[in-house]
Every structure is written in C-alpha cells, then in structure tokens.
Design a protein around this motif. Structure first.
Motif, short mmCIF file in Angstrom:
data_model
loop_
_atom_site.label_atom_id
_atom_site.label_comp_id
_atom_site.label_asym_id
_atom_site.label_seq_id
_atom_site.Cartn_x
_atom_site.Cartn_y
_atom_site.Cartn_z
N GLU A 1 43.65 4.34 20.93
CA GLU A 1 42.54 4.16 22.21
C GLU A 1 41.98 2.67 21.70
O GLU A 1 42.06 2.52 20.45
CB GLU A 1 41.18 5.11 21.93
N PHE A 2 41.58 1.98 22.84
CA PHE A 2 40.96 0.71 22.46
C PHE A 2 39.28 0.59 22.85
O PHE A 2 38.80 1.67 23.35
CB PHE A 2 41.54 -0.54 23.74
N ASP A 3 38.68 -0.06 22.22
CA ASP A 3 37.08 -0.01 22.04
C ASP A 3 36.69 -0.89 23.41
O ASP A 3 35.79 -1.02 23.41
CB ASP A 3 36.61 -0.40 20.76
N CYS A 4 37.62 -1.68 23.78
CA CYS A 4 37.00 -2.73 25.04
C CYS A 4 38.39 -3.16 25.55
O CYS A 4 39.27 -3.02 25.09
CB CYS A 4 36.19 -3.70 24.26
N GLU A 5 38.22 -4.49 26.33
CA GLU A 5 39.30 -5.06 27.07
C GLU A 5 39.09 -6.48 26.78
O GLU A 5 37.73 -6.95 26.74
CB GLU A 5 39.44 -4.91 28.63
N TYR B 1 55.02 -7.56 21.92
CA TYR B 1 53.73 -8.23 21.98
C TYR B 1 52.48 -7.34 22.09
O TYR B 1 52.23 -7.27 23.37
CB TYR B 1 53.83 -9.44 23.08
N PRO B 2 52.24 -6.40 21.30
CA PRO B 2 51.21 -5.29 21.65
C PRO B 2 49.89 -5.85 21.90
O PRO B 2 49.56 -6.78 21.10
CB PRO B 2 51.22 -4.42 20.43
N GLU B 3 49.07 -5.52 22.68
CA GLU B 3 47.88 -5.95 23.18
C GLU B 3 46.84 -4.75 22.80
O GLU B 3 47.09 -3.51 23.05
CB GLU B 3 47.80 -6.28 24.65
N TYR B 4 45.75 -5.20 22.32
CA TYR B 4 44.72 -4.20 21.85
C TYR B 4 43.36 -4.89 21.68
O TYR B 4 43.04 -6.12 21.66
CB TYR B 4 45.09 -3.63 20.62
N CYS B 5 42.30 -4.18 21.55
CA CYS B 5 40.89 -4.65 21.40
C CYS B 5 40.27 -3.61 20.55
O CYS B 5 39.99 -2.37 21.26
CB CYS B 5 40.24 -4.90 22.51
N LEU B 6 39.96 -3.67 19.26
CA LEU B 6 39.32 -2.80 18.22
C LEU B 6 38.00 -3.10 17.85
O LEU B 6 37.87 -4.46 17.51
CB LEU B 6 40.28 -2.54 17.28
N SER B 7 37.11 -2.36 17.52
CA SER B 7 35.68 -2.67 17.11
C SER B 7 36.01 -3.11 15.63
O SER B 7 36.67 -2.37 14.85
CB SER B 7 34.91 -1.56 17.20
N GLY B 8 35.18 -4.13 15.26
CA GLY B 8 35.30 -4.52 14.01
C GLY B 8 36.25 -5.50 13.67
O GLY B 8 37.04 -5.80 14.29
N LYS B 9 36.01 -6.02 12.22
CA LYS B 9 37.45 -6.77 11.71
C LYS B 9 38.31 -5.83 11.10
O LYS B 9 38.40 -5.29 10.17
CB LYS B 9 36.83 -7.64 10.70
N VAL C 1 38.20 -16.78 26.01
CA VAL C 1 38.28 -15.25 25.72
C VAL C 1 36.94 -14.30 26.69
O VAL C 1 35.98 -14.75 26.28
CB VAL C 1 38.05 -14.88 24.08
N THR C 2 37.37 -13.40 27.22
CA THR C 2 36.68 -12.57 27.84
C THR C 2 36.51 -11.09 27.52
O THR C 2 37.43 -10.36 27.24
CB THR C 2 37.00 -12.37 29.39
N LEU C 3 35.43 -10.70 27.11
CA LEU C 3 34.95 -9.33 26.34
C LEU C 3 34.54 -8.43 27.55
O LEU C 3 33.62 -9.01 28.18
CB LEU C 3 34.17 -9.14 25.31
N GLN C 4 35.09 -7.26 27.98
CA GLN C 4 34.59 -6.44 28.76
C GLN C 4 34.91 -4.85 28.51
O GLN C 4 35.64 -4.60 27.74
CB GLN C 4 35.06 -6.79 30.05
N ASP C 5 34.39 -3.94 29.37
CA ASP C 5 34.55 -2.37 29.22
C ASP C 5 34.43 -2.01 27.88
O ASP C 5 35.25 -1.20 27.47
CB ASP C 5 36.22 -2.28 29.71
N ASN C 6 33.54 -2.40 27.25
CA ASN C 6 32.81 -1.71 26.00
C ASN C 6 31.83 -0.86 26.23
O ASN C 6 30.89 -1.45 26.86
CB ASN C 6 32.75 -2.84 24.91
N GLU C 7 31.71 0.27 25.64
CA GLU C 7 30.89 1.22 25.97
C GLU C 7 29.27 0.71 25.85
O GLU C 7 28.50 0.96 26.34
CB GLU C 7 30.97 2.54 24.99
N GLN C 8 28.97 0.13 24.38
CA GLN C 8 27.75 -0.59 24.11
C GLN C 8 27.40 -1.68 25.08
O GLN C 8 26.20 -1.89 25.49
CB GLN C 8 27.61 -0.87 22.65
N THR D 1 31.47 -7.42 16.47
CA THR D 1 32.75 -8.42 16.40
C THR D 1 34.02 -7.43 16.68
O THR D 1 33.90 -6.15 16.46
CB THR D 1 32.86 -8.72 14.76
N PHE D 2 35.07 -8.03 17.37
CA PHE D 2 35.98 -7.21 17.98
C PHE D 2 37.55 -7.93 17.36
O PHE D 2 37.28 -9.21 17.33
CB PHE D 2 36.18 -7.00 19.20
N THR D 3 38.24 -7.11 17.11
CA THR D 3 39.66 -7.52 16.65
C THR D 3 40.45 -7.49 17.99
O THR D 3 40.80 -6.35 18.59
CB THR D 3 40.32 -6.89 15.48
N PHE D 4 41.10 -8.57 18.42
CA PHE D 4 42.29 -8.19 19.62
C PHE D 4 43.43 -9.11 19.37
O PHE D 4 43.71 -9.79 18.52
CB PHE D 4 41.51 -9.08 20.79
#
Length: 279
Positions: A88-92, A69-77, A113-120, A265-268
């Motif tokens: 590397e992840f783009d956010c949490e 069950y890999p967890e990730y958060c990536l920029s875009g679709k 769903v909570t988005l955090q720790d993204n540089e922008q 948009t982020f894919t998670f």
C-alpha cells in the motif's frame, strides 16, 4: 401357406428388431463420445492457456516478475530495497520536468515534486502541495541533491525574478483567491485583530524541501523513440528519468478554514517524463 406366411412375418419382425438394436447401439455411444471429446478439448485448451499464457507476475524462467522502475510513496524516511514488498502507498507523488513559464526567462527549466492523496493531507483540507525548483543544463532533469525552500513574501507585488524554489498549494475549497502565506508575509497581518482571522488565507507554510537520492535515465522503446522524433520536429525535447528521494513539508493553520499539517516526510520513487520547448 400359413407356415410360409408366419415365417415371413417372423423374419420381418427379426429384421425390424435387429435394425432398431443396431441403431440404438450406434447412437448411444455417439453422445457419450461427443461429451468426452468436448471435455478433452476443454482440458487441452486449459493446458494450452497454462503453457502459453503464464501469469503476468512471472517471467519466462518462472521467476517472480520485478518491475524495473517501481513507483511508490511511503510515510517517513524508509530504506527501500529490491526485496521490499510494498502493498500500500501512503500518498501519491508526481514528478515533472518542463519549461518553468518565466516570462522574463522563457528558456528557464524546472523540476517539480507534487504530494497528494495522503489521508492527513486530505483531512487538513489540502488537495495537493507542489515544490518547483529551477534547474540548469540541457534538459529539465532531476539531479542528486537537496532543494530547500527559502521563504519569501508570496503577497509581494514587487517585480523581480522568480525564486529558485517556489511552492504551490491548492485546497479543496476553491473559494479563496490564494491559499497560503509564508513568514515574510506576516507583517501585513500584524495590525489585524484576531476577529479578522476569517479573512486570512487558510495556511501558513513554515518549511518545505525535497531531496533526490537516485536518478537514472530510462531507455525509450521503439514507439517512444518515434514519438520523440515527432516531438523534436515540433521543437520539443523529451525523455524519461527514474527518480528516488524524499519530500518534507510543515504547514500551520493561519485562517479559520485551514488546519495544521506535518511536519511530514515521505519517501518516493517516480518516473519523470520530461518535456522542454526551446523558445
């Protein structure tokens, strides 16, 4: 007499030299043997460690280990497959299922769903952004589908049921009592001059949604089952679920301390360890 005495002295000298020689012959190789023995023990330990404690990235067959069950958060679709190597992840992303906290409906459940720790996001001064959606059923679990925020007046004091989807934003500057408004709130500021911008909430939330593309119940191990039974005895229902999807958000500066963010948009993928207490 002299010859006997001489022979006696000679015999003693020979015996003494012989004893010294034997002692030297025995003691010299003993140190080398001990050293060689220690080296061999180290080699054996190394081989035993290699044989019995394989690298954690390999399974018993020697294949590369794959997290089920890999967890990730990536920029875009992003189309993430089993072979995708994510360094590397783009956010949490944090997902959660729980009681909604609706005083008018104590048994209401929600998923968030909570988005955090993204540089922008950080550069815009936003610590985290959350979308919370009411759900029905016997547990606060995600279902496949799209959950889209319908803008409403956040500043309204009218007593009414909670909206199906609610947003929450927290900035790094906690000096403001509230951080954002939505388009239905704008009439309240229509007659304010531009000089009053310093007194406005930092952000205007234009749109937000999340889409769930995959859900899967996760089987509990024995320890988790015991904990589940203990929680059940206290009136709490628990479980685990693997969730995949996307989240999208668009935020504009409204007050002087805010900044634009998105549309992004982020894919998670994340694990929903849900807990629900029946009232």
């Amino acid at each position: 007499m002299e010859n006997k005495a001489s022979r006696s002295i000679s015999i003693k000298l020979l015996l003494t030299v012989g004893i010294i020689f034997l002692f030297s012959a025995c003691s010299g190789p003993s140190e080398n043997s001990a050293s060689n023995q220690l080296d061999s023990y180290d080699e054996l330990d190394d081989r035993a460690y290699t044989d019995n404690y394989q690298d954690n990235d390999e399974n018993e067959d020697g294949d590369d280990y794959q997290e089920p069950y890999p967890e990730y958060c990536l920029s875009g679709k992003v189309n993430v497959t089993e072979s995708t190597n994510i360094d590397e992840f783009d956010c949490e992303i944090a997902v959660e299922g729980k009681n909604r906290g609706d005083i008018n409906n104590p048994n209401a459940m929600s998923v968030s769903v909570t988005l955090q720790d993204n540089e922008q996001l950080n550069n815009a001064g936003i610590k985290y952004f959350t979308l919370d959606a009411e759900v029905t059923g016997d547990a606060p679990k995600f279902a496949i589908g799209t959950y889209t925020l319908a803008p409403f007046a956040l500043l309204s004091t009218e007593q009414k049921t909670l909206p199906a989807i609610m947003p929450f934003l927290h900035d790094f500057d906690s000096s403001s009592s509230f951080e954002m408004v939505m388009p239905p709130d704008l009439p309240l500021f229509a007659n304010n001059s531009s000089s009053a911008k310093d007194n406005r909430p930092p952000y205007l939330l234009e749109s937000a949604s999340f889409t769930i593309t995959h859900v899967e119940d996760i089987a509990l191990d024995e320890d988790e089952k015991e904990q589940q039974e203990m929680m059940k005895s206290m009136g709490m229902i628990t479980g685990k679920q693997y969730v995949k999807g996307t989240i999208s958000v668009s935020i504009k500066q409204f007050g002087s301390s805010g900044n634009d963010y998105g549309p992004a948009t982020f894919t998670f993928a994340s694990i929903n360890s849900w807990t629900f207490m029946k009232q």
